[in-house]
Design a protein around this motif. Sequence first.
Motif, PDB file in Angstrom:
ATOM      1  N   TYR A 258       0.824  -1.229   0.086  1.00 15.91           N
ATOM      2  CA  TYR A 258      -0.011   0.115   0.041  1.00 15.91           C
ATOM      3  C   TYR A 258       0.853   1.191  -0.038  1.00 15.91           C
ATOM      4  CZ  TYR A 258      -4.256  -2.740   0.668  1.00 15.91           C
ATOM      5  OH  TYR A 258      -5.236  -3.473   0.628  1.00 15.91           O
ATOM      6  N   ASP A 259       0.421   2.374  -0.495  1.00 10.84           N
ATOM      7  CA  ASP A 259       1.110   3.558  -0.957  1.00 10.84           C
ATOM      8  C   ASP A 259       0.351   4.552  -0.082  1.00 10.84           C
ATOM      9  OD1 ASP A 259      -1.206   4.295  -1.997  1.00 10.84           O
ATOM     10  OD2 ASP A 259      -0.326   3.965  -4.112  1.00 10.84           O
ATOM     11  N   HIS A 260       0.703   5.950  -0.418  1.00  9.05           N
ATOM     12  CA  HIS A 260       0.295   6.880   0.497  1.00  9.05           C
ATOM     13  C   HIS A 260      -1.065   7.774   0.201  1.00  9.05           C
ATOM     14  CE1 HIS A 260       1.361   9.947   3.473  1.00  9.05           C
ATOM     15  NE2 HIS A 260       1.065  10.828   2.568  1.00  9.05           N
ATOM     16  N   SER A 261      -1.717   7.035  -0.882  1.00  3.21           N
ATOM     17  CA  SER A 261      -2.841   7.673  -1.674  1.00  3.21           C
ATOM     18  C   SER A 261      -4.210   7.284  -0.851  1.00  3.21           C
ATOM     19  CB  SER A 261      -3.228   7.006  -2.880  1.00  3.21           C
ATOM     20  OG  SER A 261      -3.271   5.957  -2.767  1.00  3.21           O
ATOM     21  N   TYR A 262      -5.179   7.825  -1.260  1.00  8.61           N
ATOM     22  CA  TYR A 262      -6.563   7.611  -0.744  1.00  8.61           C
ATOM     23  C   TYR A 262      -7.048   6.290  -1.055  1.00  8.61           C
ATOM     24  CZ  TYR A 262      -7.872  11.934   1.799  1.00  8.61           C
ATOM     25  OH  TYR A 262      -8.056  12.645   2.726  1.00  8.61           O
ATOM     26  N   PHE A 263      -6.615   5.524  -2.127  1.00  9.96           N
ATOM     27  CA  PHE A 263      -6.686   3.965  -2.055  1.00  9.96           C
ATOM     28  C   PHE A 263      -6.551   3.261  -0.807  1.00  9.96           C
ATOM     29  CE2 PHE A 263      -5.961   5.660  -6.526  1.00  9.96           C
ATOM     30  CZ  PHE A 263      -7.185   5.397  -6.864  1.00  9.96           C
ATOM     31  N   PHE A 264      -5.577   3.748  -0.357  1.00 12.80           N
ATOM     32  CA  PHE A 264      -4.843   3.043   0.983  1.00 12.80           C
ATOM     33  C   PHE A 264      -5.737   3.159   1.941  1.00 12.80           C
ATOM     34  CE2 PHE A 264      -1.862   4.271   4.773  1.00 12.80           C
ATOM     35  CZ  PHE A 264      -2.254   2.957   5.265  1.00 12.80           C
ATOM     36  N   ILE A 265      -6.223   4.736   2.248  1.00  7.36           N
ATOM     37  CA  ILE A 265      -7.153   5.164   3.192  1.00  7.36           C
ATOM     38  C   ILE A 265      -8.512   4.443   3.039  1.00  7.36           C
ATOM     39  CG2 ILE A 265      -8.491   7.178   4.330  1.00  7.36           C
ATOM     40  CD1 ILE A 265      -6.091   8.949   3.325  1.00  7.36           C
ATOM     41  N   ALA A 266      -9.106   4.527   1.860  1.00 10.08           N
ATOM     42  CA  ALA A 266     -10.457   3.675   1.532  1.00 10.08           C
ATOM     43  C   ALA A 266     -10.474   2.262   1.813  1.00 10.08           C
ATOM     44  CB  ALA A 266     -10.722   3.968   0.174  1.00 10.08           C
ATOM     45  N   SER A 267      -9.237   1.546   1.993  1.00 10.25           N
ATOM     46  CA  SER A 267      -8.978   0.069   2.250  1.00 10.25           C
ATOM     47  C   SER A 267      -9.236  -0.138   3.652  1.00 10.25           C
ATOM     48  CB  SER A 267      -7.483  -0.455   1.605  1.00 10.25           C
ATOM     49  OG  SER A 267      -7.540  -0.246   0.320  1.00 10.25           O
ATOM     50  N   PHE A 268      -9.038   0.801   4.335  1.00 11.20           N
ATOM     51  CA  PHE A 268      -8.894   0.198   5.845  1.00 11.20           C
ATOM     52  C   PHE A 268      -9.842   1.437   6.807  1.00 11.20           C
ATOM     53  CE2 PHE A 268      -4.875  -1.100   4.395  1.00 11.20           C
ATOM     54  CZ  PHE A 268      -5.213  -2.496   4.348  1.00 11.20           C
ATOM     55  N   ILE A 269     -10.474   2.456   6.012  1.00  8.38           N
ATOM     56  CA  ILE A 269     -11.224   3.277   6.894  1.00  8.38           C
ATOM     57  C   ILE A 269     -12.331   2.854   7.702  1.00  8.38           C
ATOM     58  CG2 ILE A 269     -12.765   3.984   5.011  1.00  8.38           C
ATOM     59  CD1 ILE A 269     -11.159   6.662   7.409  1.00  8.38           C
ATOM     60  N   ASP A 270     -13.071   1.662   7.073  1.00 12.45           N
ATOM     61  CA  ASP A 270     -14.019   1.137   7.878  1.00 12.45           C
ATOM     62  C   ASP A 270     -13.514   0.681   9.268  1.00 12.45           C
ATOM     63  OD1 ASP A 270     -15.440   1.601   5.560  1.00 12.45           O
ATOM     64  OD2 ASP A 270     -16.323  -0.312   5.457  1.00 12.45           O
ATOM     65  N   GLU A 271     -12.303  -0.155   9.093  1.00  9.53           N
ATOM     66  CA  GLU A 271     -11.691  -0.745  10.289  1.00  9.53           C
ATOM     67  C   GLU A 271     -11.410   0.505  11.498  1.00  9.53           C
ATOM     68  OE1 GLU A 271      -8.604  -3.329   9.685  1.00  9.53           O
ATOM     69  OE2 GLU A 271      -9.615  -4.034   7.785  1.00  9.53           O
ATOM     70  N   HIS A 272     -10.861   1.638  10.988  1.00 12.62           N
ATOM     71  CA  HIS A 272     -10.504   2.842  11.913  1.00 12.62           C
ATOM     72  C   HIS A 272     -11.845   3.244  12.334  1.00 12.62           C
ATOM     73  CE1 HIS A 272      -6.300   3.777  11.233  1.00 12.62           C
ATOM     74  NE2 HIS A 272      -6.496   2.925  10.427  1.00 12.62           N
ATOM     75  N   ILE A 273     -12.851   3.268  11.632  1.00 12.08           N
ATOM     76  CA  ILE A 273     -14.230   3.727  12.286  1.00 12.08           C
ATOM     77  C   ILE A 273     -14.915   2.969  13.146  1.00 12.08           C
ATOM     78  CG2 ILE A 273     -16.525   4.244  11.795  1.00 12.08           C
ATOM     79  CD1 ILE A 273     -15.786   5.917   9.208  1.00 12.08           C
ATOM     80  N   ALA A 274     -14.873   1.659  13.058  1.00  7.70           N
ATOM     81  CA  ALA A 274     -15.155   0.542  13.744  1.00  7.70           C
ATOM     82  C   ALA A 274     -14.400   0.490  15.221  1.00  7.70           C
ATOM     83  CB  ALA A 274     -15.095  -0.906  13.134  1.00  7.70           C
ATOM     84  N   TRP A 275     -13.160   0.689  14.974  1.00  7.51           N
ATOM     85  CA  TRP A 275     -12.197   0.861  16.134  1.00  7.51           C
ATOM     86  C   TRP A 275     -12.383   2.074  17.043  1.00  7.51           C
ATOM     87  CZ3 TRP A 275      -8.239   4.167  17.854  1.00  7.51           C
ATOM     88  CH2 TRP A 275      -7.384   3.593  18.959  1.00  7.51           C
ATOM     89  N   HIS A 276     -12.719   3.191  16.404  1.00  8.39           N
ATOM     90  CA  HIS A 276     -12.979   4.438  17.135  1.00  8.39           C
ATOM     91  C   HIS A 276     -14.449   4.006  17.985  1.00  8.39           C
ATOM     92  CE1 HIS A 276      -9.999   7.409  16.308  1.00  8.39           C
ATOM     93  NE2 HIS A 276     -10.017   6.784  15.171  1.00  8.39           N
ATOM     94  N   HIS A 277     -15.182   3.467  17.200  1.00 13.46           N
ATOM     95  CA  HIS A 277     -16.638   3.339  17.690  1.00 13.46           C
ATOM     96  C   HIS A 277     -16.817   2.467  19.013  1.00 13.46           C
ATOM     97  CE1 HIS A 277     -20.378   1.113  18.072  1.00 13.46           C
ATOM     98  NE2 HIS A 277     -20.921   2.139  17.934  1.00 13.46           N
ATOM     99  N   ASP A 278     -15.970   1.364  18.849  1.00 11.83           N
ATOM    100  CA  ASP A 278     -15.779   0.363  19.935  1.00 11.83           C
ATOM    101  C   ASP A 278     -15.223   1.153  21.416  1.00 11.83           C
ATOM    102  OD1 ASP A 278     -16.871  -1.473  18.524  1.00 11.83           O
ATOM    103  OD2 ASP A 278     -15.065  -2.590  18.194  1.00 11.83           O
ATOM    104  N   ARG A 279     -14.214   1.977  21.232  1.00 13.76           N
ATOM    105  CA  ARG A 279     -13.787   2.678  22.244  1.00 13.76           C
ATOM    106  C   ARG A 279     -14.633   3.774  22.833  1.00 13.76           C
ATOM    107  NH1 ARG A 279     -11.084  -0.413  19.630  1.00 13.76           N
ATOM    108  NH2 ARG A 279      -9.068  -1.311  20.454  1.00 13.76           N
ATOM    109  N   LEU A 280     -15.285   4.480  21.899  1.00 14.28           N
ATOM    110  CA  LEU A 280     -16.051   5.715  22.431  1.00 14.28           C
ATOM    111  C   LEU A 280     -17.190   5.149  23.240  1.00 14.28           C
ATOM    112  CD1 LEU A 280     -15.441   7.957  19.394  1.00 14.28           C
ATOM    113  CD2 LEU A 280     -14.514   8.259  21.623  1.00 14.28           C
ATOM    114  N   CYS A 281     -17.727   3.980  22.428  1.00 13.74           N
ATOM    115  CA  CYS A 281     -18.974   3.653  23.179  1.00 13.74           C
ATOM    116  C   CYS A 281     -18.723   2.776  24.390  1.00 13.74           C
ATOM    117  CB  CYS A 281     -19.842   2.739  22.129  1.00 13.74           C
ATOM    118  SG  CYS A 281     -20.426   3.789  20.927  1.00 13.74           S
ATOM    119  N   ALA A 282     -17.480   2.457  24.533  1.00 13.17           N
ATOM    120  CA  ALA A 282     -17.179   1.865  25.703  1.00 13.17           C
ATOM    121  C   ALA A 282     -16.938   2.663  27.273  1.00 13.17           C
ATOM    122  CB  ALA A 282     -15.912   0.874  25.651  1.00 13.17           C
ATOM    123  N   VAL A 283     -16.812   3.895  26.704  1.00 16.77           N
ATOM    124  CA  VAL A 283     -16.688   5.210  27.599  1.00 16.77           C
ATOM    125  C   VAL A 283     -17.681   5.160  28.620  1.00 16.77           C
ATOM    126  CG1 VAL A 283     -16.133   7.668  28.066  1.00 16.77           C
ATOM    127  CG2 VAL A 283     -14.973   6.280  26.129  1.00 16.77           C
TER     128      VAL A 283
END
Length: 283
Positions: A258-283
Amino acid sequence: MSALQTLAENRCFGGRQLRFEHAAESVNCTMRFSVYLPEQAEHSRLPVLYWLSGLTCTDENFVTKAGAQRAAAKHGVIVVAPDTSPRGEGVPDDPDGAYDFGLGAGFYLNATQTPWSTHYNMEDYLRHELADLVEAEFPVDAQRSGIFGHSMGGHGAITLGLKNAERFRSISAFAPIASPTRCAWGEKALSRYLGPDRGTWKDYDSSLLIERGAAKTPILVDQGEADNFLREQLKPELLEHAAQQAGHALQLRRRPGYDHSYFFIASFIDEHIAWHHDRLCAV
Protein backbone atom coordinates in the motif's frame (compact mmCIF):
# COMPACT_ATOMS: atom_id res chain seq x y z
CA MET A 1 -20.58 32.09 17.94
CA SER A 2 -20.56 32.69 14.19
CA ALA A 3 -23.50 31.61 12.05
CA LEU A 4 -23.09 28.66 9.73
CA GLN A 5 -23.74 29.01 6.02
CA THR A 6 -24.66 25.77 4.27
CA LEU A 7 -22.72 25.27 1.05
CA ALA A 8 -23.83 21.76 0.09
CA GLU A 9 -26.10 18.93 1.22
CA ASN A 10 -26.30 15.42 -0.23
CA ARG A 11 -28.22 12.34 0.86
CA CYS A 12 -25.80 9.50 1.58
CA PHE A 13 -26.38 6.02 3.09
CA GLY A 14 -29.58 7.22 4.73
CA GLY A 15 -27.87 10.22 6.29
CA ARG A 16 -26.70 13.62 5.08
CA GLN A 17 -23.32 14.81 3.85
CA LEU A 18 -23.11 18.54 4.59
CA ARG A 19 -20.62 21.32 3.92
CA PHE A 20 -20.49 24.66 5.74
CA GLU A 21 -18.51 27.86 6.05
CA HIS A 22 -18.29 30.30 8.94
CA ALA A 23 -16.28 33.27 10.17
CA ALA A 24 -13.59 31.82 12.44
CA GLU A 25 -12.12 34.14 15.07
CA SER A 26 -9.11 31.98 15.97
CA VAL A 27 -7.74 32.03 12.42
CA ASN A 28 -9.16 35.42 11.38
CA CYS A 29 -10.76 34.22 8.17
CA THR A 30 -13.67 32.25 6.76
CA MET A 31 -13.28 28.51 7.26
CA ARG A 32 -15.02 25.59 5.60
CA PHE A 33 -15.70 22.15 7.01
CA SER A 34 -17.77 19.09 6.16
CA VAL A 35 -20.02 17.00 8.41
CA TYR A 36 -21.55 13.58 7.83
CA LEU A 37 -24.73 13.04 9.87
CA PRO A 38 -25.93 9.43 9.80
CA GLU A 39 -29.65 8.69 10.02
CA GLN A 40 -29.35 7.93 13.75
CA ALA A 41 -28.55 11.62 14.35
CA GLU A 42 -32.21 12.43 13.74
CA HIS A 43 -33.13 11.03 17.15
CA SER A 44 -29.93 10.47 19.19
CA ARG A 45 -26.72 12.17 20.26
CA LEU A 46 -23.87 10.27 18.64
CA PRO A 47 -20.11 9.82 18.94
CA VAL A 48 -18.12 12.22 16.77
CA LEU A 49 -14.85 11.76 14.90
CA TYR A 50 -12.72 14.63 13.61
CA TRP A 51 -10.74 13.81 10.46
CA LEU A 52 -7.59 15.83 9.66
CA SER A 53 -6.35 15.65 6.07
CA GLY A 54 -2.82 15.90 4.71
CA LEU A 55 -0.74 18.30 2.64
CA THR A 56 -2.49 20.05 -0.29
CA CYS A 57 -5.94 18.81 0.80
CA THR A 58 -9.13 20.62 1.76
CA ASP A 59 -12.11 19.21 3.67
CA GLU A 60 -13.43 17.75 0.41
CA ASN A 61 -10.70 15.19 -0.33
CA PHE A 62 -11.66 12.88 2.51
CA VAL A 63 -15.38 13.33 1.93
CA THR A 64 -15.24 12.35 -1.75
CA LYS A 65 -12.41 9.78 -1.77
CA ALA A 66 -12.27 7.86 1.52
CA GLY A 67 -15.70 6.23 1.42
CA ALA A 68 -16.17 6.78 5.14
CA GLN A 69 -19.90 7.43 5.04
CA ARG A 70 -20.90 3.77 4.77
CA ALA A 71 -19.10 2.80 7.99
CA ALA A 72 -20.19 5.99 9.75
CA ALA A 73 -23.81 5.15 8.89
CA LYS A 74 -23.43 1.55 10.04
CA HIS A 75 -21.92 2.48 13.41
CA GLY A 76 -23.87 5.68 14.01
CA VAL A 77 -20.90 8.04 14.10
CA ILE A 78 -20.80 11.70 13.07
CA VAL A 79 -17.67 12.59 11.06
CA VAL A 80 -16.34 16.17 10.88
CA ALA A 81 -13.70 17.09 8.29
CA PRO A 82 -12.15 20.58 8.64
CA ASP A 83 -9.88 22.28 6.14
CA THR A 84 -6.11 21.90 6.42
CA SER A 85 -5.24 25.58 6.80
CA PRO A 86 -6.72 29.07 6.88
CA ARG A 87 -7.53 30.54 3.46
CA GLY A 88 -8.80 33.69 1.83
CA GLU A 89 -7.81 37.23 1.06
CA GLY A 90 -4.92 38.37 3.22
CA VAL A 91 -3.91 34.89 4.35
CA PRO A 92 -0.20 34.48 3.50
CA ASP A 93 1.09 31.58 1.44
CA ASP A 94 4.54 30.20 0.76
CA PRO A 95 6.25 32.85 -1.41
CA ASP A 96 7.59 30.13 -3.70
CA GLY A 97 4.24 28.36 -3.99
CA ALA A 98 5.57 25.17 -2.40
CA TYR A 99 3.02 22.48 -1.56
CA ASP A 100 4.45 21.68 1.88
CA PHE A 101 4.08 25.09 3.53
CA GLY A 102 1.41 27.78 3.69
CA LEU A 103 -2.04 27.18 2.21
CA GLY A 104 -3.04 23.55 2.52
CA ALA A 105 -0.18 22.94 4.94
CA GLY A 106 -1.19 24.43 8.29
CA PHE A 107 0.32 21.53 10.28
CA TYR A 108 -2.43 21.90 12.92
CA LEU A 109 -0.36 24.19 15.16
CA ASN A 110 -0.46 27.74 16.52
CA ALA A 111 2.12 29.82 14.67
CA THR A 112 4.18 32.33 16.64
CA GLN A 113 6.13 33.98 13.82
CA THR A 114 5.02 36.79 11.52
CA PRO A 115 3.26 36.87 9.14
CA TRP A 116 1.88 33.42 9.95
CA SER A 117 0.69 34.03 13.52
CA THR A 118 -2.25 36.21 12.46
CA HIS A 119 -4.04 33.34 10.73
CA TYR A 120 -2.23 30.04 11.22
CA ASN A 121 -3.74 29.04 14.56
CA MET A 122 -5.18 25.72 13.53
CA GLU A 123 -4.61 24.11 16.92
CA ASP A 124 -6.88 26.65 18.65
CA TYR A 125 -9.37 26.47 15.81
CA LEU A 126 -9.73 22.70 16.07
CA ARG A 127 -9.60 22.04 19.78
CA HIS A 128 -11.71 25.02 20.81
CA GLU A 129 -13.60 26.96 18.15
CA LEU A 130 -14.60 24.19 15.75
CA ALA A 131 -15.22 21.59 18.45
CA ASP A 132 -17.36 24.05 20.44
CA LEU A 133 -19.29 24.94 17.28
CA VAL A 134 -19.90 21.29 16.38
CA GLU A 135 -21.07 20.49 19.90
CA ALA A 136 -23.47 23.46 19.84
CA GLU A 137 -24.91 22.90 16.36
CA PHE A 138 -25.06 19.13 15.90
CA PRO A 139 -26.36 16.18 17.97
CA VAL A 140 -22.96 14.99 19.16
CA ASP A 141 -22.10 13.42 22.49
CA ALA A 142 -19.14 15.54 23.58
CA GLN A 143 -17.97 12.81 25.94
CA ARG A 144 -17.48 10.46 22.98
CA SER A 145 -15.14 12.36 20.65
CA GLY A 146 -12.24 10.88 18.71
CA ILE A 147 -9.71 12.18 16.21
CA PHE A 148 -7.95 10.63 13.21
CA GLY A 149 -6.11 11.75 10.11
CA HIS A 150 -3.64 11.13 7.29
CA SER A 151 0.00 12.16 6.83
CA MET A 152 0.23 15.79 8.04
CA GLY A 153 -3.25 15.20 9.41
CA GLY A 154 -2.09 12.02 11.13
CA HIS A 155 0.55 14.13 12.86
CA GLY A 156 -2.16 16.61 13.82
CA ALA A 157 -4.53 13.92 15.07
CA ILE A 158 -1.95 12.29 17.32
CA THR A 159 -0.56 15.52 18.77
CA LEU A 160 -3.98 17.09 19.34
CA GLY A 161 -5.31 13.86 20.76
CA LEU A 162 -2.42 13.41 23.19
CA LYS A 163 -2.54 17.03 24.36
CA ASN A 164 -6.33 17.14 24.72
CA ALA A 165 -7.19 13.78 26.23
CA GLU A 166 -10.17 15.30 28.02
CA ARG A 167 -11.74 16.12 24.63
CA PHE A 168 -10.48 13.31 22.36
CA ARG A 169 -10.91 9.81 23.77
CA SER A 170 -9.58 7.85 20.79
CA ILE A 171 -6.78 8.47 18.27
CA SER A 172 -5.84 6.84 14.97
CA ALA A 173 -3.83 7.74 11.89
CA PHE A 174 -2.92 6.67 8.38
CA ALA A 175 0.74 7.18 7.47
CA PRO A 176 1.33 9.97 10.01
CA ILE A 177 4.38 12.22 10.05
CA ALA A 178 5.60 10.51 13.21
CA SER A 179 8.28 13.00 14.23
CA PRO A 180 8.13 16.38 12.45
CA THR A 181 11.25 17.60 14.25
CA ARG A 182 13.22 14.91 12.41
CA CYS A 183 12.05 15.13 8.80
CA ALA A 184 12.26 17.71 6.03
CA TRP A 185 8.53 18.45 5.87
CA GLY A 186 8.37 19.09 9.58
CA GLU A 187 11.62 21.02 9.92
CA LYS A 188 10.58 23.40 7.15
CA ALA A 189 7.11 24.03 8.60
CA LEU A 190 8.08 24.20 12.27
CA SER A 191 11.03 26.52 11.69
CA ARG A 192 8.89 29.00 9.77
CA TYR A 193 5.72 28.83 11.86
CA LEU A 194 7.47 28.64 15.26
CA GLY A 195 10.94 30.08 14.70
CA PRO A 196 14.47 28.65 15.01
CA ASP A 197 14.27 27.57 18.68
CA ARG A 198 13.80 23.82 18.34
CA GLY A 199 12.68 23.63 21.96
CA THR A 200 9.38 25.22 20.92
CA TRP A 201 8.81 22.45 18.35
CA LYS A 202 8.50 19.62 20.85
CA ASP A 203 4.79 20.11 21.52
CA TYR A 204 4.09 19.30 17.87
CA ASP A 205 6.03 16.04 17.65
CA SER A 206 4.02 12.89 18.41
CA SER A 207 7.06 10.77 19.24
CA LEU A 208 8.51 13.37 21.60
CA LEU A 209 5.15 13.91 23.30
CA ILE A 210 4.96 10.21 24.08
CA GLU A 211 8.56 10.20 25.32
CA ARG A 212 7.71 13.11 27.63
CA GLY A 213 4.83 11.26 29.26
CA ALA A 214 1.75 12.31 27.29
CA ALA A 215 -1.69 10.95 28.12
CA LYS A 216 -1.84 7.19 27.57
CA THR A 217 -4.66 7.28 25.04
CA PRO A 218 -4.30 4.15 22.85
CA ILE A 219 -3.30 4.85 19.24
CA LEU A 220 -4.00 2.87 16.05
CA VAL A 221 -1.75 3.51 13.04
CA ASP A 222 -1.84 1.99 9.55
CA GLN A 223 1.25 2.46 7.39
CA GLY A 224 1.69 1.33 3.81
CA GLU A 225 5.04 -0.30 3.13
CA ALA A 226 5.07 0.94 -0.49
CA ASP A 227 4.65 4.56 0.64
CA ASN A 228 7.12 6.80 -1.23
CA PHE A 229 7.48 9.01 1.85
CA LEU A 230 8.00 6.22 4.36
CA ARG A 231 11.72 6.48 5.09
CA GLU A 232 12.43 10.17 4.54
CA GLN A 233 9.31 11.86 5.95
CA LEU A 234 7.06 9.52 7.96
CA LYS A 235 9.47 7.40 10.04
CA PRO A 236 6.94 5.29 11.97
CA GLU A 237 9.77 3.48 13.73
CA LEU A 238 10.36 6.62 15.82
CA LEU A 239 6.77 6.56 17.05
CA GLU A 240 6.99 2.83 17.66
CA HIS A 241 10.21 3.17 19.69
CA ALA A 242 8.80 6.02 21.77
CA ALA A 243 5.67 4.02 22.56
CA GLN A 244 7.67 0.94 23.54
CA GLN A 245 9.91 2.95 25.85
CA ALA A 246 6.99 4.77 27.48
CA GLY A 247 4.66 1.80 27.75
CA HIS A 248 2.13 3.58 25.51
CA ALA A 249 -0.43 1.37 23.77
CA LEU A 250 0.31 1.71 20.04
CA GLN A 251 -0.98 -0.68 17.40
CA LEU A 252 1.16 -0.10 14.29
CA ARG A 253 -0.03 -2.16 11.34
CA ARG A 254 2.36 -2.28 8.39
CA ARG A 255 0.49 -2.91 5.16
CA PRO A 256 2.54 -4.54 2.36
CA GLY A 257 2.01 -3.04 -1.10
CA TYR A 258 0.00 0.00 0.00
CA ASP A 259 1.12 3.54 -0.84
CA HIS A 260 0.29 7.03 0.46
CA SER A 261 -2.89 7.59 -1.54
CA TYR A 262 -6.58 7.65 -0.72
CA PHE A 263 -6.80 4.13 -2.18
CA PHE A 264 -4.89 3.09 0.95
CA ILE A 265 -7.18 5.09 3.23
CA ALA A 266 -10.33 3.74 1.56
CA SER A 267 -9.07 0.19 2.08
CA PHE A 268 -8.99 0.48 5.88
CA ILE A 269 -11.25 3.40 6.81
CA ASP A 270 -14.07 1.05 7.86
CA GLU A 271 -11.74 -0.65 10.34
CA HIS A 272 -10.68 2.70 11.82
CA ILE A 273 -14.24 3.89 12.29
CA ALA A 274 -15.22 0.59 13.90
CA TRP A 275 -12.15 0.78 16.18
CA HIS A 276 -13.07 4.30 17.29
CA HIS A 277 -16.72 3.35 17.78
CA ASP A 278 -15.83 0.44 20.04
CA ARG A 279 -13.66 2.63 22.26
CA LEU A 280 -15.95 5.63 22.38
CA CYS A 281 -19.01 3.54 23.15
CA ALA A 282 -17.14 1.79 25.96
CA VAL A 283 -16.58 5.15 27.72
